[in-house]
Design a protein around this motif. Structure first.
Motif, PDB file in Angstrom:
ATOM      1  N   GLY A 175       3.694  -0.704   8.548  1.00 14.77           N
ATOM      2  CA  GLY A 175       5.039  -0.779   7.999  1.00 14.77           C
ATOM      3  C   GLY A 175       5.125  -0.885   6.489  1.00 14.77           C
ATOM      4  N   LYS A 176       3.975  -0.760   5.819  1.00 12.10           N
ATOM      5  CA  LYS A 176       3.973  -0.901   4.371  1.00 12.10           C
ATOM      6  C   LYS A 176       3.497   0.376   3.691  1.00 12.10           C
ATOM      7  N   ARG A 177       3.559   0.394   2.386  1.00 13.74           N
ATOM      8  CA  ARG A 177       3.141   1.571   1.632  1.00 13.74           C
ATOM      9  C   ARG A 177       1.624   1.631   1.501  1.00 13.74           C
ATOM     10  N   PRO A 178       1.080   2.826   1.364  1.00 20.18           N
ATOM     11  CA  PRO A 178      -0.352   2.938   1.066  1.00 20.18           C
ATOM     12  C   PRO A 178      -0.633   2.368  -0.319  1.00 20.18           C
ATOM     13  N   GLN A 224      -3.259   1.286   4.178  1.00 19.59           N
ATOM     14  CA  GLN A 224      -1.866   1.142   4.560  1.00 19.59           C
ATOM     15  C   GLN A 224      -1.748   0.175   5.722  1.00 19.59           C
TER      16      GLN A 224
END
Lengths: 113, 113
Positions: free
Chosen positions: A41-44, A38
């Motif tokens: 600020g982003k998705r896993p 991850q």
């Protein structure tokens, strides 16, 4: 239920060095172990996974090893680069069961230039 | 190929206001659907999961609720937000009866003020 412990919580390495993140699980029936990355600020996102019928799996600079007897699995990143800096999560589950993935608490990896 | 859409991407809501986050999955039928929450710098907390229309399981008691009105639609709601509801909300899906690999949506940043 399953319990997954992940260590270390933070890890700093010099660019080019290797990084190792370790996880232990409690349920001996677990047979599927994914790893997620991850970025801030982003998705896993899934980066690699391993099933209990193999002991090691590699994909370019990343590899995962599994020790079923000891109930632990590890993520290895070689020749680390600044873009490897992220939080990494391990997880475990008995594949095909109605139970859900159990995640570790995460490791913040920082690759220093 | 399968895709997952989640919206809104960011929102700022006052305490006591309602919440609705929506998620849809394309390219697959009868997916398992999940809502996770991630507080700043913390791990992944499973809030709800669903194995079919109208079937919702709650993992953590709170002032949030989830609904699945259609096969590939999952909605997270609240009637009255609390400050502690702030966080990064992630919708996710997996193949039923499959390897339990979870694929995450892009996430929704919620700030309760």
């Amino acid at each position: 239920g399953e319990n997954v412990e992940q260590h270390p919580s933070t890890l700093s390495v010099q660019e080019g060095d290797s990084a190792v993140i370790k996880c232990t699980y409690s349920d001996s029936a677990s047979n599927y172990f994914p790893w997620y990355k991850q970025e801030l600020g982003k998705r896993p996102q899934l980066i690699i996974d391993i099933r209990s019928n193999v002991g090691e799996k590699k994909d370019q600079r990343i590899a995962v090893t599994l020790n079923k007897t000891a109930k632990h699995f590890s993520l290895h990143i070689t020749e680390t680069q600044p873009e490897d800096s992220a939080v990494y999560f391990c997880a475990a589950i008995y594949s095909g069961s109605a139970r859900q993935l159990t995640f570790g608490s995460g490791t913040q990896l920082t690759v220093l230039p | 190929s399968q895709t997952i859409h989640q919206w809104p991407a960011t929102l700022v809501q006052p305490v006591g206001s309602p919440l609705s986050l929506e998620c849809t999955v394309e390219g697959t039928s009868n997916p398992n659907l999940y809502w996770y929450r991630q507080a700043a710098g913390r791990g992944l907390q499973l809030l709800f999961y669903s194995v079919g229309i109208g079937q919702i399981s709650s993992e953590v008691p709170q002032n949030l609720s989830a609904s699945r009105p259609q096969d590939r639609q999952f909605i997270l709601s609240s009637k009255k937000l609390l400050l502690s509801d702030s966080g990064f909300y992630l919708c996710a899906w997996s193949v039923p009866g499959g390897p339990n690999t979870i694929y995450f949506g892009e996430g929704s940043w919620l700030t309760v003020v």
